[in-house]
Design a protein around this motif. Structure first.
Motif, PDB file in Angstrom:
ATOM      1  N   LEU A   1       0.839  -1.211   0.000  1.00 47.45           N
ATOM      2  CA  LEU A   1       0.000   0.000   0.000  1.00 47.45           C
ATOM      3  C   LEU A   1       0.871   1.257   0.000  1.00 47.45           C
ATOM      4  CD1 LEU A   1      -2.938  -0.551   2.518  1.00 47.45           C
ATOM      5  CD2 LEU A   1      -3.127   0.069   0.122  1.00 47.45           C
ATOM      6  N   ALA A   2       1.899   1.255   0.838  1.00 46.53           N
ATOM      7  CA  ALA A   2       2.773   2.433   0.941  1.00 46.53           C
ATOM      8  C   ALA A   2       3.522   2.691  -0.365  1.00 46.53           C
ATOM      9  CB  ALA A   2       3.750   2.263   2.098  1.00 46.53           C
ATOM     10  N   VAL A   3       3.985   1.628  -1.021  1.00 52.18           N
ATOM     11  CA  VAL A   3       4.699   1.791  -2.288  1.00 52.18           C
ATOM     12  C   VAL A   3       3.768   2.385  -3.344  1.00 52.18           C
ATOM     13  CG1 VAL A   3       5.781   0.515  -4.195  1.00 52.18           C
ATOM     14  CG2 VAL A   3       6.437   0.029  -1.842  1.00 52.18           C
ATOM     15  N   CYS A   4       2.564   1.842  -3.453  1.00 58.56           N
ATOM     16  CA  CYS A   4       1.596   2.379  -4.424  1.00 58.56           C
ATOM     17  C   CYS A   4       1.244   3.825  -4.094  1.00 58.56           C
ATOM     18  CB  CYS A   4       0.326   1.531  -4.434  1.00 58.56           C
ATOM     19  SG  CYS A   4       0.531  -0.089  -5.180  1.00 58.56           S
ATOM     20  N   THR A   5       1.036   4.106  -2.818  1.00 59.64           N
ATOM     21  CA  THR A   5       0.689   5.462  -2.391  1.00 59.64           C
ATOM     22  C   THR A   5       1.814   6.435  -2.710  1.00 59.64           C
ATOM     23  OG1 THR A   5      -0.632   4.511  -0.620  1.00 59.64           O
ATOM     24  CG2 THR A   5      -0.093   6.837  -0.423  1.00 59.64           C
ATOM     25  N   TRP A   6       3.044   6.014  -2.470  1.00 57.20           N
ATOM     26  CA  TRP A   6       4.218   6.847  -2.766  1.00 57.20           C
ATOM     27  C   TRP A   6       4.255   7.188  -4.252  1.00 57.20           C
ATOM     28  CZ3 TRP A   6       8.026   8.650   0.579  1.00 57.20           C
ATOM     29  CH2 TRP A   6       9.142   9.226  -0.018  1.00 57.20           C
ATOM     30  N   GLN A   7       4.016   6.194  -5.096  1.00 57.70           N
ATOM     31  CA  GLN A   7       4.046   6.419  -6.543  1.00 57.70           C
ATOM     32  C   GLN A   7       2.900   7.329  -7.000  1.00 57.70           C
ATOM     33  OE1 GLN A   7       6.476   5.528  -8.564  1.00 57.70           O
ATOM     34  NE2 GLN A   7       7.552   4.524  -6.887  1.00 57.70           N
ATOM     35  N   VAL A   8       1.708   7.122  -6.444  1.00 57.95           N
ATOM     36  CA  VAL A   8       0.562   7.974  -6.811  1.00 57.95           C
ATOM     37  C   VAL A   8       0.810   9.401  -6.342  1.00 57.95           C
ATOM     38  CG1 VAL A   8      -1.906   8.377  -6.435  1.00 57.95           C
ATOM     39  CG2 VAL A   8      -1.080   6.064  -6.910  1.00 57.95           C
ATOM     40  N   ARG A   9       1.342   9.555  -5.135  1.00 61.43           N
ATOM     41  CA  ARG A   9       1.651  10.895  -4.619  1.00 61.43           C
ATOM     42  C   ARG A   9       2.692  11.578  -5.506  1.00 61.43           C
ATOM     43  NH1 ARG A   9      -0.045  14.305  -0.275  1.00 61.43           N
ATOM     44  NH2 ARG A   9       1.584  15.830  -0.053  1.00 61.43           N
ATOM     45  N   GLY A  10       3.629  10.797  -6.025  1.00 58.16           N
ATOM     46  CA  GLY A  10       4.659  11.346  -6.906  1.00 58.16           C
ATOM     47  C   GLY A  10       4.103  11.862  -8.222  1.00 58.16           C
ATOM     48  N   GLN A  11       2.960  11.329  -8.659  1.00 57.11           N
ATOM     49  CA  GLN A  11       2.336  11.792  -9.901  1.00 57.11           C
ATOM     50  C   GLN A  11       1.899  13.246  -9.813  1.00 57.11           C
ATOM     51  OE1 GLN A  11       0.222   7.516 -10.802  1.00 57.11           O
ATOM     52  NE2 GLN A  11      -1.002   9.314 -11.052  1.00 57.11           N
ATOM     53  N   THR A  12       1.709  13.752  -8.605  1.00 55.28           N
ATOM     54  CA  THR A  12       1.234  15.124  -8.436  1.00 55.28           C
ATOM     55  C   THR A  12       2.364  16.143  -8.520  1.00 55.28           C
ATOM     56  OG1 THR A  12       1.511  15.100  -6.024  1.00 55.28           O
ATOM     57  CG2 THR A  12      -0.598  14.317  -6.902  1.00 55.28           C
ATOM     58  N   GLY A  13       3.610  15.669  -8.584  1.00 53.53           N
ATOM     59  CA  GLY A  13       4.752  16.579  -8.568  1.00 53.53           C
ATOM     60  C   GLY A  13       5.173  16.958  -7.164  1.00 53.53           C
ATOM     61  N   TYR A  14       4.595  16.300  -6.166  1.00 53.53           N
ATOM     62  CA  TYR A  14       4.875  16.619  -4.769  1.00 53.53           C
ATOM     63  C   TYR A  14       6.362  16.483  -4.452  1.00 53.53           C
ATOM     64  CZ  TYR A  14       4.788  16.318   0.322  1.00 53.53           C
ATOM     65  OH  TYR A  14       5.007  16.527   1.652  1.00 53.53           O
ATOM     66  N   PHE A  15       6.993  15.418  -4.953  1.00 48.23           N
ATOM     67  CA  PHE A  15       8.392  15.184  -4.610  1.00 48.23           C
ATOM     68  C   PHE A  15       9.342  16.100  -5.387  1.00 48.23           C
ATOM     69  CE2 PHE A  15       6.400  10.994  -3.695  1.00 48.23           C
ATOM     70  CZ  PHE A  15       6.430  11.136  -2.323  1.00 48.23           C
ATOM     71  N   ASP A  16       8.842  16.730  -6.450  1.00 43.59           N
ATOM     72  CA  ASP A  16       9.644  17.722  -7.163  1.00 43.59           C
ATOM     73  C   ASP A  16       9.772  18.990  -6.314  1.00 43.59           C
ATOM     74  OD1 ASP A  16       9.721  15.950  -9.259  1.00 43.59           O
ATOM     75  OD2 ASP A  16       8.053  16.906 -10.328  1.00 43.59           O
ATOM     76  N   GLU A  17       8.733  19.281  -5.546  1.00 44.12           N
ATOM     77  CA  GLU A  17       8.715  20.481  -4.705  1.00 44.12           C
ATOM     78  C   GLU A  17       9.222  20.221  -3.300  1.00 44.12           C
ATOM     79  OE1 GLU A  17       4.727  21.915  -4.761  1.00 44.12           O
ATOM     80  OE2 GLU A  17       4.601  21.823  -6.942  1.00 44.12           O
ATOM     81  N   HIS A  18       9.112  18.980  -2.830  1.00 47.31           N
ATOM     82  CA  HIS A  18       9.486  18.595  -1.473  1.00 47.31           C
ATOM     83  C   HIS A  18      10.468  17.435  -1.499  1.00 47.31           C
ATOM     84  CE1 HIS A  18       5.374  20.260  -1.279  1.00 47.31           C
ATOM     85  NE2 HIS A  18       5.801  20.826  -0.181  1.00 47.31           N
TER      86      HIS A  18
END
Length: 173
Positions: free
Chosen positions: A155-172
């Motif tokens: 669940l955490a791996v999938c959630t991490w990847q979905v969250r990354g689709q938003t560009g969140y990790f580009d900013e944070h």
């Protein structure tokens, strides 16, 4: 056929989007086909919701047994108190898992609404991995704990990847 309901085989299209071969693709809130990670997150959350419903039924049965049985004892403990305790714990767990599963489905459908689910699963995965490592290093092999832990980590791996689709990790970073 309604949007998101396909009965055909599944294939991967451009940008990792999952689509039904010969049927409708699963569509996210933005109107685009869901990515592979979104679809798998949705599936895992559906499993979690089914588990929560089973827990709910289990809790109701135990709660009912606890209220109906009187005077029976197991290992010197009254069956009524055991059943009430197990039933109430199952009911609380079912409610928690049901809410978490629904948050996950909402986040899979719309990655911009996954924040709460993201932090819950991230914290749960870290604590679960720590508990699994502690048990294994102590020589304790708990098969149910390992299966549950691997489910939470997936669940955490999938959630991490979905969250990354938003560009969140580009900013944070």
């Amino acid at each position: 056929m309604a949007v998101g309901q396909g009965t055909g085989a599944v294939g991967v299209g451009k940008a990792g989007a999952l689509h039904a071969v010969g049927g409708a693709a699963l569509i996210g809130a933005d109107g685009l086909p869901m990515s592979v990670w979104q679809v798998w997150l949705r599936r895992l959350c559906i499993v979690m919701i089914v588990w929560a419903v089973l827990e709910l039924a289990f809790g109701v049965v135990f709660w009912t047994v606890g209220s109906l049985v009187e005077g029976a004892r197991i290992a010197g403990v009254e069956l009524r108190s055991i059943a009430a305790s197990v039933g109430s714990t199952a009911l609380v767990s079912a409610a928690f898992n049901l809410v978490i599963g629904m948050l996950g489905i909402r986040g899979a459908r719309n990655p911009y609404k996954i924040s709460l689910f993201f932090w819950i699963t991230l914290a749960d995965a870290v604590l679960t991995a720590w508990a699994m490592a502690s048990n294994i290093s102590s020589g304790i092999i708990d098969v149910t704990g390992i299966v549950s832990g691997l489910f939470i980590i997936a669940l955490a791996v999938c959630t991490w990847q979905v969250r990354g689709q938003t560009g969140y990790f580009d900013e944070h970073p």
